[in-house]
Scaffold this active site. Sequence first.
Site, PDB file in Angstrom:
ATOM      1  N   GLU A 307       0.828  -1.214   0.000  1.00 45.38           N
ATOM      2  CA  GLU A 307       0.000   0.000   0.000  1.00 45.38           C
ATOM      3  C   GLU A 307       0.860   1.262   0.000  1.00 45.38           C
ATOM      4  O   GLU A 307       0.620   2.195   0.774  1.00 45.38           O
ATOM      5  CB  GLU A 307      -0.951  -0.008   1.203  1.00 45.38           C
ATOM      6  CG  GLU A 307      -1.905  -1.187   1.172  1.00 45.38           C
ATOM      7  CD  GLU A 307      -2.945  -1.176   2.287  1.00 45.38           C
ATOM      8  OE1 GLU A 307      -2.638  -0.696   3.388  1.00 45.38           O
ATOM      9  OE2 GLU A 307      -4.065  -1.650   2.041  1.00 45.38           O
ATOM     10  N   ASP A 381      -8.401  -9.042   4.134  1.00 43.92           N
ATOM     11  CA  ASP A 381      -8.118  -7.943   5.054  1.00 43.92           C
ATOM     12  C   ASP A 381      -9.120  -7.841   6.194  1.00 43.92           C
ATOM     13  O   ASP A 381      -9.971  -6.954   6.182  1.00 43.92           O
ATOM     14  CB  ASP A 381      -8.112  -6.626   4.257  1.00 43.92           C
ATOM     15  CG  ASP A 381      -7.513  -5.487   5.053  1.00 43.92           C
ATOM     16  OD1 ASP A 381      -6.999  -5.744   6.147  1.00 43.92           O
ATOM     17  OD2 ASP A 381      -7.569  -4.342   4.573  1.00 43.92           O
ATOM     18  N   GLU A 409     -12.297  -2.241  12.436  1.00 44.57           N
ATOM     19  CA  GLU A 409     -12.338  -1.483  11.183  1.00 44.57           C
ATOM     20  C   GLU A 409     -13.486  -1.917  10.279  1.00 44.57           C
ATOM     21  O   GLU A 409     -14.181  -1.080   9.707  1.00 44.57           O
ATOM     22  CB  GLU A 409     -10.995  -1.649  10.454  1.00 44.57           C
ATOM     23  CG  GLU A 409     -10.984  -1.000   9.086  1.00 44.57           C
ATOM     24  CD  GLU A 409      -9.655  -1.164   8.357  1.00 44.57           C
ATOM     25  OE1 GLU A 409      -8.729  -1.786   8.915  1.00 44.57           O
ATOM     26  OE2 GLU A 409      -9.551  -0.649   7.227  1.00 44.57           O
ATOM     27  N   HIS A 536     -15.602  -7.137   1.828  1.00 37.32           N
ATOM     28  CA  HIS A 536     -15.069  -5.838   1.421  1.00 37.32           C
ATOM     29  C   HIS A 536     -16.098  -4.972   0.694  1.00 37.32           C
ATOM     30  O   HIS A 536     -15.824  -4.393  -0.350  1.00 37.32           O
ATOM     31  CB  HIS A 536     -13.841  -6.040   0.521  1.00 37.32           C
ATOM     32  CG  HIS A 536     -12.719  -5.098   0.874  1.00 37.32           C
ATOM     33  ND1 HIS A 536     -12.881  -3.729   0.873  1.00 37.32           N
ATOM     34  CD2 HIS A 536     -11.428  -5.330   1.242  1.00 37.32           C
ATOM     35  CE1 HIS A 536     -11.722  -3.168   1.222  1.00 37.32           C
ATOM     36  NE2 HIS A 536     -10.835  -4.113   1.464  1.00 37.32           N
ATOM     37  N   TRP A 558      -9.280  -2.047  -4.638  1.00 33.81           N
ATOM     38  CA  TRP A 558      -9.820  -1.286  -3.511  1.00 33.81           C
ATOM     39  C   TRP A 558     -11.329  -1.109  -3.678  1.00 33.81           C
ATOM     40  O   TRP A 558     -11.996  -0.565  -2.804  1.00 33.81           O
ATOM     41  CB  TRP A 558      -9.136   0.096  -3.395  1.00 33.81           C
ATOM     42  CG  TRP A 558      -7.797   0.035  -2.726  1.00 33.81           C
ATOM     43  CD1 TRP A 558      -7.242  -1.059  -2.117  1.00 33.81           C
ATOM     44  CD2 TRP A 558      -6.839   1.086  -2.575  1.00 33.81           C
ATOM     45  NE1 TRP A 558      -6.000  -0.755  -1.612  1.00 33.81           N
ATOM     46  CE2 TRP A 558      -5.724   0.556  -1.874  1.00 33.81           C
ATOM     47  CE3 TRP A 558      -6.793   2.428  -2.962  1.00 33.81           C
ATOM     48  CZ2 TRP A 558      -4.591   1.318  -1.559  1.00 33.81           C
ATOM     49  CZ3 TRP A 558      -5.672   3.185  -2.638  1.00 33.81           C
ATOM     50  CH2 TRP A 558      -4.582   2.636  -1.952  1.00 33.81           C
TER      51      TRP A 558
END
Length: 719
Positions: A307, A381, A409, A536, A558
Amino acid sequence: MKLTITSFALFWLLLPNLRADDGYRLWLKYDKITNASILTSYQQQIQSVWLSGNNPTDQVIQKELDVALSGLLDRKIPWRKELENHQLIITTKGIGSFAADQGLRTMTDRLSPEGFFIRQVTLEGKSVILVMGNDPVGTLYGVFHFLRLIQMQQDIRDLAIEEHPRLKIRMLDHWDNLDRTVERGYAGFSIWDWHRLPDYMDPRYLDYARANASIGINGAALTNVNANHLILRPDYLDKVKALADLFRPYGIKVYLTARFSAPVELGNLETADPLDPRVQQWWKNKVTEIYTRIPDFGGFLVKANSEGQPGPQNYHRSHAEGANLLADALAPHGGIVIWRAFVYSNETPDDRAKQAYQEFVPLDGSFRPNVMIQVKNGPIDFQPREPFHPLFGAMPNTPLMMEFQITQEYLGQGTHLVYLGSMWQEVLKSDTYAHGAGSTVTQTLKESPDSQLTGMAGVANIGTDRNWTGHLFGQANWYAFGRLCWDPDRSADAIAGEWIRQTFSNQSLVVATIQQMMMASREYCVDYMTPLGLAHLMATGHHYGPGPWVNNLSRADWNPTYYHRADSAGIGFDRTAAGSNALEQYAKPVRQLFESRETCPEALLLWFHHLSWQDRLKSGQTLWEALCHHYDLGVSGVKSLADQWVGLHELIDPELYDHVRMMLNIQRKESVWWRDASLSYWQSVNGLDLPAGVTAPEFTLNYYKSLSFPYAPGIRPRW
Ligand code: BDP
């Protein structure tokens, strides 16, 4: 009027049990035991305390016991250095006169590092409770264990407990920036007050150390993995030293994140190439500088070539060459490198879920012995649900460390009650089949090639909020993380029970209700956010709330649309041989299980398969019907959490009660938001009507798309 105020004050004075609790004391409340017969029995069994040593950890123990016992037992327990009946004896292997006792010697021989036992024994005719550690910190852990038993009102007669940690490194990773913002932090600012350190030592640091030691955490990486080179400057190292000195008696080592380009930024070199001798010398000098201040410094945690972070690949070197550079500098001092496997590249057209494995497996065996690879629990993630990461069990010659995310998160951030113990347990128990059946993820963590290098890290959820974690139930996740590091086989259910008893009450109705709420909570979250293996789908950048429509980010991987791949025909990411073949990275039995539509668990269906909206599931429902059903289950689940909580109204401290009640109210609204926004979007893609009985979303898709949260907390800073 005057009379009213006075009687109001009196009312509170007369009701000590309703004294408001702001959550600061975490699970170390040490309030007086309210059950009279249990209290009396403890008072009889603990009439004096003998602490045999006087090292810094013993001093910490003495303070803790003073506060704890006088609080819990409602009386000052005298300290006496001579054997008495009903004495609590705290000692460490080899210290004082106890070392000579033959019977004890045999028992202590078995103790392993950081281990302890707690036993009812008879010494010179006196019946005592003996807490003995293998080393000072083991003794401290034993004391906290004993206090836990008392807080949980357990029977302490005839104790015969022996404990040792199953993993060596049990650490919190703070994603804290030097300006005190916290990346993905939802509990205020960083507790590290860098500006006022080292001269001003916030009392919180001590309470932080106590809390961690009480659950066996023995390491803290103080700074964000998206690292700032300034932490390596001498003035900052002085600040780090102050923290390290304070944490030492609690058995906590300090680690720092190392920015790979620091030799350029801080050392004015024109390169950070790991094979350049000047770079190697720079790191050696820097590490020596650190150890001069902090002789037990733990080492570096590194995010490189991930990243946008700098790393060895900027110089066409491998991750191993990068990690070994730092490892060589640390080795003479006993330090380690924890190198993260969280790498993926937009330029690589391959499935993001495959990239860490592709990058790291070929490097197995080429890392120095003091390097650990830190691997997130799943291949993408920290999603509400992911299969276990295929790297577990796939690098037999390299110590792998688990990385969990305690901060939520992707699981409701600061407002949702989601107990992560059950999610972590699901991962830890997964069978990798790396060496045949029974090679669970836990097993692979324990079977590191170097028995000293085993471990688990958790991205901390701690901040300056009065109750540390923002949402009170965030404390449960911190607690559960520590307890699972200590013993990854411990059940999430049992851990929840411990936390509830120490946080709220020992009343069975309270314990049973909250335990049930906690154990159900994660599945509810999966259902209203990412059911059936989706992942995601969170909104851009801050990841707060739904954004399954997002398709305009600079990097393909993303965008939520990259992950769900929904169109008018179907939805899901095909990771079978017909698709990205990410499944080939798992051992055969795992691969076969997930590859077949028949055997793939429904909870991971759309993670591994792309299905038609009309495909039938085992329930007989079409995929579309089942998806809608899951969203509804999530929403009704949260409603049931709120209802159960209301039922505890009279049984819980009023301030804690209200705090959680308001949070559950937010969660209820947000679960509906997640459901409605997601359903409107899926409908815009598939054109299907909602199945009978499913309530239509409250607003239009455009409304959900228009919501913006410019000041959502925890956003990733860019520098
Ligand atoms: C992601 C976070 C990002 C972190 C990254 C990491 O969104 O803020 O920097 O993980 O683990 O989950 O490095």
